[in-house]
Design an enzyme around this catalytic site. Structure first.
Site, PDB file in Angstrom:
ATOM      1  N   ASP A 261       3.063  -4.442   7.821  1.00 12.98           N
ATOM      2  CA  ASP A 261       1.941  -3.587   7.884  1.00 12.98           C
ATOM      3  C   ASP A 261       0.740  -4.656   7.671  1.00 12.98           C
ATOM      4  OD1 ASP A 261      -0.651  -2.413   6.799  1.00 12.98           O
ATOM      5  OD2 ASP A 261       0.371  -1.641   4.989  1.00 12.98           O
TER       6      ASP A 261
ATOM      7  N   HIS B 267       0.777  -1.138   0.046  1.00 10.49           N
ATOM      8  CA  HIS B 267       0.052   0.179   0.077  1.00 10.49           C
ATOM      9  C   HIS B 267       0.864   1.329   0.024  1.00 10.49           C
ATOM     10  CE1 HIS B 267      -2.690   2.984   1.996  1.00 10.49           C
ATOM     11  NE2 HIS B 267      -3.632   2.352   1.451  1.00 10.49           N
TER      12      HIS B 267
ATOM     13  N   GLN C 149      -4.429  -5.303   6.881  1.00  6.76           N
ATOM     14  CA  GLN C 149      -5.615  -6.016   6.560  1.00  6.76           C
ATOM     15  C   GLN C 149      -5.494  -7.609   7.059  1.00  6.76           C
ATOM     16  OE1 GLN C 149      -8.053  -5.016   4.602  1.00  6.76           O
ATOM     17  NE2 GLN C 149      -7.294  -3.064   3.948  1.00  6.76           N
TER      18      GLN C 149
ATOM     19  N   CYS D 170      -4.999   2.661  -3.519  1.00  7.02           N
ATOM     20  CA  CYS D 170      -3.810   3.056  -2.933  1.00  7.02           C
ATOM     21  C   CYS D 170      -2.501   2.148  -3.085  1.00  7.02           C
ATOM     22  CB  CYS D 170      -4.059   3.446  -1.483  1.00  7.02           C
ATOM     23  SG  CYS D 170      -5.068   4.774  -1.238  1.00  7.02           S
TER      24      CYS D 170
ATOM     25  N   LYS E 197     -10.592  -0.606  10.517  1.00  3.56           N
ATOM     26  CA  LYS E 197     -10.684  -1.862   9.769  1.00  3.56           C
ATOM     27  C   LYS E 197     -11.274  -3.205  10.725  1.00  3.56           C
ATOM     28  CE  LYS E 197      -7.378  -0.230   6.431  1.00  3.56           C
ATOM     29  NZ  LYS E 197      -8.034   0.612   5.418  1.00  3.56           N
TER      30      LYS E 197
HETATM   31  N1  C6P Z   1      -6.521   0.584   2.948  1.00  2.00           N
HETATM   32  C1  C6P Z   1      -8.393   0.135   1.408  1.00  2.00           C
HETATM   33  O1  C6P Z   1      -9.242   0.262   0.919  1.00  2.00           O
HETATM   34  P1  C6P Z   1      -4.996   3.984   7.332  1.00  2.00           P
HETATM   35  O2  C6P Z   1      -5.762   4.895   6.227  1.00  2.00           O
HETATM   36  O3  C6P Z   1      -3.852   4.499   7.808  1.00  2.00           O
HETATM   37  O4  C6P Z   1      -6.079   3.550   8.285  1.00  2.00           O
HETATM   38  O5  C6P Z   1      -4.583   2.614   6.706  1.00  2.00           O
HETATM   39  C2  C6P Z   1      -3.772   2.933   5.451  1.00  2.00           C
HETATM   40  C3  C6P Z   1      -3.584   1.322   4.937  1.00  2.00           C
HETATM   41  C4  C6P Z   1      -1.976   0.864   5.057  1.00  2.00           C
HETATM   42  N2  C6P Z   1      -1.900  -0.513   4.600  1.00  2.00           N
HETATM   43  C5  C6P Z   1      -2.683  -1.464   4.032  1.00  2.00           C
HETATM   44  C6  C6P Z   1      -2.465  -2.615   3.575  1.00  2.00           C
HETATM   45  C7  C6P Z   1      -4.135  -0.597   3.834  1.00  2.00           C
HETATM   46  O6  C6P Z   1      -5.078  -1.619   3.320  1.00  2.00           O
HETATM   47  C8  C6P Z   1      -4.546   0.506   4.120  1.00  2.00           C
HETATM   48  C9  C6P Z   1      -5.962   1.036   4.084  1.00  2.00           C
HETATM   49  C10 C6P Z   1      -7.750   0.814   2.568  1.00  2.00           C
HETATM   50  O7  C6P Z   1      -7.547  -1.039   0.864  1.00  2.00           O
HETATM   51  C11 C6P Z   1      -7.905   2.417   2.251  1.00  2.00           C
HETATM   52  S1  C6P Z   1      -6.745   3.011   0.890  1.00  2.00           S
END
Ligand code: C6P
Length: 419
Positions: free
Chosen positions: A213, A136, A216, A377, A239
């Site tokens: 990271d 991401h 997910q 993203c 999430k």
């Molecule tokens: N992915 C998706 O629709 P934040 O925004 O900081 O809570 O998470 C960012 C982020 C970082 N790593 C991974 C693997 C992610 O999936 C995400 C967020 C969302 O896939 C929004 S782009």
């Protein structure tokens, strides 16, 4: 619809008792465009059960004050509840110590903390940082900023056509200049579950720390940071059926202690004079300013809720949803699933021949089906699979087989409209 694919009554589904669970989520009762909401955008943000909403209301109505600052009763209550939430998160990911759990505003903030706190102190000119094609942007851009500042280089692990990391290539990237690895646990764009335990062990054999990271992964499977032996693990509350604006950075205490603070301000200090400031102990060294107290307490309630259902039951039910959806969609002419790794979480990115992903999203929305369309993203993933964007259905434990049927029916309708 292919008649052979009738919704299976899986053991996991009954272990999860989806109908009872759904009753906890007020938002799932909504209708969108006159149709029952089918919420399949859980990878972007999951929904909140009444138990978490109630916990937030109780905090707001009877417990709110600033934390770590005063001796009055409300401040003591708020501080205790905030620290209790930290312990809940510690147990949820099996961190060794509660001081290894830092409250941040989310995964992005957690990764930036590691970049500033660890990277800016320990990465030097000529060093190499290993990332993967699947990352991401949150686990790419901060490292690019660091590499530019320090004169370091980013090396990228490629993926095969199924969206699986090429582990041989990963191992070949290591040399004496390798100083850091950043890798996602589960791909948000493709659903691939990466073999991170193996990757961490290999990096450690070369003396290289690893940041995972886990945005997910944590909502969908049991994560044990001690078993993984990762150095850092980042994830977001929203999430995980918790509030937005709150997240976690897990870090091994020995590393966190050697790192420099990311943000300066109140609460992260022991003493301040104009000559010299000394910093607080971990985790407070990394929690400058008034934290998102309600968010932390809400996230504590969210992990209580998930633990009660059981992460193994959640993973099993979501896997059954993935299998059922994959079996149907992979037989649909003109539908291509992007990301077919053997080890996948419940995410299906797909394309429909001749239809722009945004049109797919718009038409599905007319049927009440919420999916995400775009690059998620993860633009390097889109480039690797030669698509500008995908449509993505991402499942949670409260989704049903009937909702998979609604998705499939919606896709047929899209094909009919564009025929
Ligand atoms: N992915 C998706 O629709 P934040 O925004 O900081 O809570 O998470 C960012 C982020 C970082 N790593 C991974 C693997 C992610 O999936 C995400 C967020 C969302 O896939 C929004 S782009």
């Amino acid at each position: 619809m292919n008649d052979t694919h009738t919704a299976p009554q899986t053991q996991a589904a009954s272990a999860c008792d989806v109908e009872r669970i759904r009753a906890d989520f007020p938002i799932l009762k909504l209708e969108i465009n006159g149709k029952p909401l089918v919420y399949l955008d859980n990878a972007a943000s999951s929904q909140m059960p009444q138990q978490v909403i109630d916990r937030l209301v109780r905090y707001r109505t009877t417990q709110h004050a600033n934390v770590n600052r005063a001796v009055h009763t409300l401040s003591e209550i708020a501080t205790n509840e905030f620290e209790e939430a930290r312990r809940k998160l510690q147990h949820f990911i099996n961190a060794r110590e509660e001081r290894e759990v830092i409250f941040t505003s989310g995964t992005t903030d957690s990764i930036n903390l590691v970049m500033h706190g660890y990277g800016r102190k320990f990465i030097k000119a000529g060093d190499e940082i290993i990332l993967t094609t699947l990352e991401h942007h949150a686990n790419i851009v901060p490292w690019q900023m660091l590499a530019e500042e320090k004169g370091a280089t980013i090396r990228v692990v490629p993926v095969n056509d199924a969206g699986e990391l090429l582990i041989d290539e990963y191992e070949k990237l290591f040399n004496e200049r390798t100083k850091f690895v950043g890798v996602m646990h589960v791909s948000n764009a493709l659903g691939t579950i990466n073999p991170i335990k193996q990757m961490i062990a290999f990096a450690h054999a070369h003396g290289v720390p690893v940041l995972i990271d886990g945005a997910q992964a944590v909502p969908h499977m049991k994560v044990d940071v001690q078993d993984l032996d990762c150095d850092f693990y980042a994830f977001s509350g929203h999430k995980l059926c918790g509030p937005t604006g709150i997240g976690i950075l897990y870090g091994k205490a020995a590393l966190l202690e050697r790192m420099q603070p990311f943000k300066g301000g109140g609460d992260m200090i022991l003493s301040v004079t104009f000559e010299k400031t000394t910093y607080n102990t971990i985790p407070h060294k990394f929690e400058a300013g008034t934290p998102h107290i309600a968010g932390a307490i809400g996230l504590g309630a969210a992990v209580d809720y998930l633990s009660e259902i059981g992460m193994d039951a959640i993973a099993a039910h979501e896997h059954a949803l993935l299998d059922y959806a994959t079996a149907q969609m992979s037989q649909m002419r003109g539908v291509r699933i992007i990301g077919t790794a053997k080890n996948k979480a419940a995410v299906i990115s797909f394309a429909i021949d001749g239809v722009h992903p945004h049109d797919i999203g718009t038409l599905l929305n007319q049927d009440g089906v919420a999916v995400r369309t775009g690059h998620h993203c993860a633009q390097p993933v889109m480039q690797r699979f030669c698509v500008p964007a995908t449509s993505r259905a991402s499942f949670a434990f409260y989704n049903t087989m009937a909702e998979v049927d609604s998705l499939v029916a919606g896709i047929r309708n899209v094909q009919k409209v564009f025929a």
